[in-house]
Scaffold this active site. Structure first.
Site, short mmCIF file in Angstrom:
data_model
loop_
_atom_site.label_atom_id
_atom_site.label_comp_id
_atom_site.label_asym_id
_atom_site.label_seq_id
_atom_site.Cartn_x
_atom_site.Cartn_y
_atom_site.Cartn_z
N GLY A 143 0.84 -1.20 0.00
CA GLY A 143 0.00 0.00 0.00
C GLY A 143 0.86 1.24 0.00
O GLY A 143 2.09 1.16 -0.04
N ASP A 187 -9.42 5.80 13.17
CA ASP A 187 -9.85 6.16 14.51
C ASP A 187 -8.68 6.25 15.48
O ASP A 187 -8.73 6.99 16.44
CB ASP A 187 -10.90 5.16 15.01
CG ASP A 187 -12.26 5.46 14.38
OD1 ASP A 187 -12.52 6.65 14.09
OD2 ASP A 187 -13.04 4.53 14.15
N GLU A 223 4.69 -2.63 -5.95
CA GLU A 223 5.34 -3.31 -4.83
C GLU A 223 5.43 -4.81 -4.98
O GLU A 223 6.26 -5.45 -4.35
CB GLU A 223 4.63 -2.95 -3.52
CG GLU A 223 4.68 -1.47 -3.22
CD GLU A 223 4.19 -1.16 -1.81
OE1 GLU A 223 3.54 -2.01 -1.20
OE2 GLU A 223 4.47 -0.04 -1.34
N GLU A 244 -0.18 0.53 -6.50
CA GLU A 244 0.72 0.05 -5.45
C GLU A 244 0.97 -1.45 -5.57
O GLU A 244 2.09 -1.92 -5.35
CB GLU A 244 0.15 0.38 -4.06
CG GLU A 244 0.11 1.86 -3.71
CD GLU A 244 1.48 2.45 -3.39
OE1 GLU A 244 2.47 1.69 -3.31
OE2 GLU A 244 1.57 3.69 -3.23
N GLU A 254 10.78 -6.31 -1.27
CA GLU A 254 10.54 -7.74 -1.19
C GLU A 254 9.07 -7.99 -0.93
O GLU A 254 8.49 -7.42 -0.03
CB GLU A 254 11.34 -8.34 -0.04
CG GLU A 254 12.82 -8.46 -0.32
CD GLU A 254 13.52 -9.13 0.84
OE1 GLU A 254 13.29 -10.33 1.07
OE2 GLU A 254 14.27 -8.43 1.56
#
Lengths: 233, 233
Positions: free
Chosen positions: A43, A79, A63, A59, A115
């Site tokens: 992310g 929150d 990634e 992403e 990785e």
DNA sequence: TCAAAAGTGTTCTCTTTACACCCATGG
DNA sequence: CCATGGGTGTAAAGAGAACACTTTTGA
């Protein structure tokens, strides 16, 4: 209104894969930041000019070089205002599934080259941020969706022996299944069909016929306010 | 990283109320901004130092002087990057229910003093931003949750005649209900109990006994992996 | 005594569960 | 011919659907 500017928006993805009767989650090793060297969910921050969906897709590509075949929004975590120790970040978490064709992780020394690795759900390490909590929620979502939406098929090959489906359900739901009743129920739904493909034989035992999920038929049924629920004794 | 800074985070609330066999949604009239004078969902930007939940609660208090008795996250809207014409905003939408005790809207010329008003769900005007879409999704959520979670009680008084519950279900789900079967089913669940309160009489007809939702009993059942589903013919 | 809403049981059908043996192949 | 996994049917129990009359009150 200066307070408003400084909340950052991230997306995270919980990608599930299924192989050899085991449920896996995709993790990446953080390359920098406060959790450098620690495993986290893939992310990152959302760019000004991209939608949330685009951000997750990007992403995942950067990634892990992975393309998912099911993606839905899970929950927005915001929150705990210190969930990122550096600054206020809210994260929109996405729930994703890959089938065996996309299971392999690209070896990419080129781009972001972090990785990426699959971890069995039973063996998730301590993750950065609040990611263990996110994984837990996603796992829960997977379990419940499995009982009323045909998402299991997104974790299987296009054509699969019936036993694969049985095993997937019993592994993910952690329940024993009566094979006869399960088969009857699934076939009665009308959107899982036997293919003409020749039976396959995996080493020993009688060869299995192959089945496939008929998406069109499923959607046709859906629009007739059709509803299913798969439960076991 | 300059792109990251400029995404603003808002919260919006879809608050449902139920009176006289009608489902209502709470709207406020925008006082400034691009939709000045237009009805929108109550909500606003999240402050740096508050959680998302705190932000919704605060906005509901400020804009409508209302306290809800059920609140859950609905969905995060951030795929249309122009949903706010001024700048990039993502909105975390919350789904809320009020019971009759909290239905009345505070007259508040004091604080933010925006006009707040209940609209019958069948009579929602054109709203600002993408709020009509948000209302639609919330309405859908309400309908489906009603069938497998005891949230209907959050729209009723603590003690209610059984017919109120029946009507609530048939109004919200837009279906006829067989009164006998409905009553049997609900009572068989074990968490709706008759009270000792004297029957009430509303004008004509036989007086109704009063019932209440026993939350403790419900949670006790839940932890024994109990599940219910209310469907009708 | 009438109008209005509350309260109540039974039958039938369909769905879910429980359960065990034969089949096709490879070694 | 043996081991391994694939494929199948039936009976019993439980859940859901259909259905109409009596009761209590106020006017």
């Amino acid at each position: 209104m200066t307070e408003i500017k400084d909340i950052k928006v991230a997306v995270d993805a919980i990608v599930f894969g299924y192989q050899q009767n085991t449920l896996f989650v995709l993790l990446v090793k953080q390359k920098f930041g406060p959790f450098k060297g620690i495993w986290v969910l893939p992310g990152g921050f959302v760019l000004q000019q991209e939608s949330l969906i685009e951000a997750v897709t990007r992403e995942l590509q950067e990634e892990a070089g992975i393309k998912v075949n099911y993606l839905e929004q899970l929950y927005t975590f915001g929150d705990n205002i210190n969930r990122d120790p550096r600054f206020r970040v809210i994260s929109v978490a996405y729930f994703a599934l890959v089938n065996p064709d996309n299971f392999a992780l690209a070896q990419q020394n080129d781009t972001d080259a972090e990785e990426a690795q699959w971890f069995a759900i039973s063996n998730i390490p301590q993750l950065g941020y609040d990611h263990n909590q996110i994984v837990k929620m996603a796992h829960q979502r997977l379990k419940s969706k499995l009982t009323y939406q045909p998402i299991g098929f997104d974790l299987l090959a296009t054509e699969f022996p019936f036993s694969d489906l049985e095993n997937l359900y019993s592994v993910i739901l952690e329940q024993e299944i009566d094979r006869r009743n399960f088969r009857k129920k699934i076939l009665s739904l009308g959107f899982v069909e036997e293919t003409n493909a020749p039976s396959i034989n995996n080493g020993s035992g009688r060869p299995a016929r192959l089945f496939k999920f008929n998406k069109d038929k499923y959607y046709a049924l859906l629009s007739n306010s059709f509803h299913f629920e798969i439960k076991f004794a």
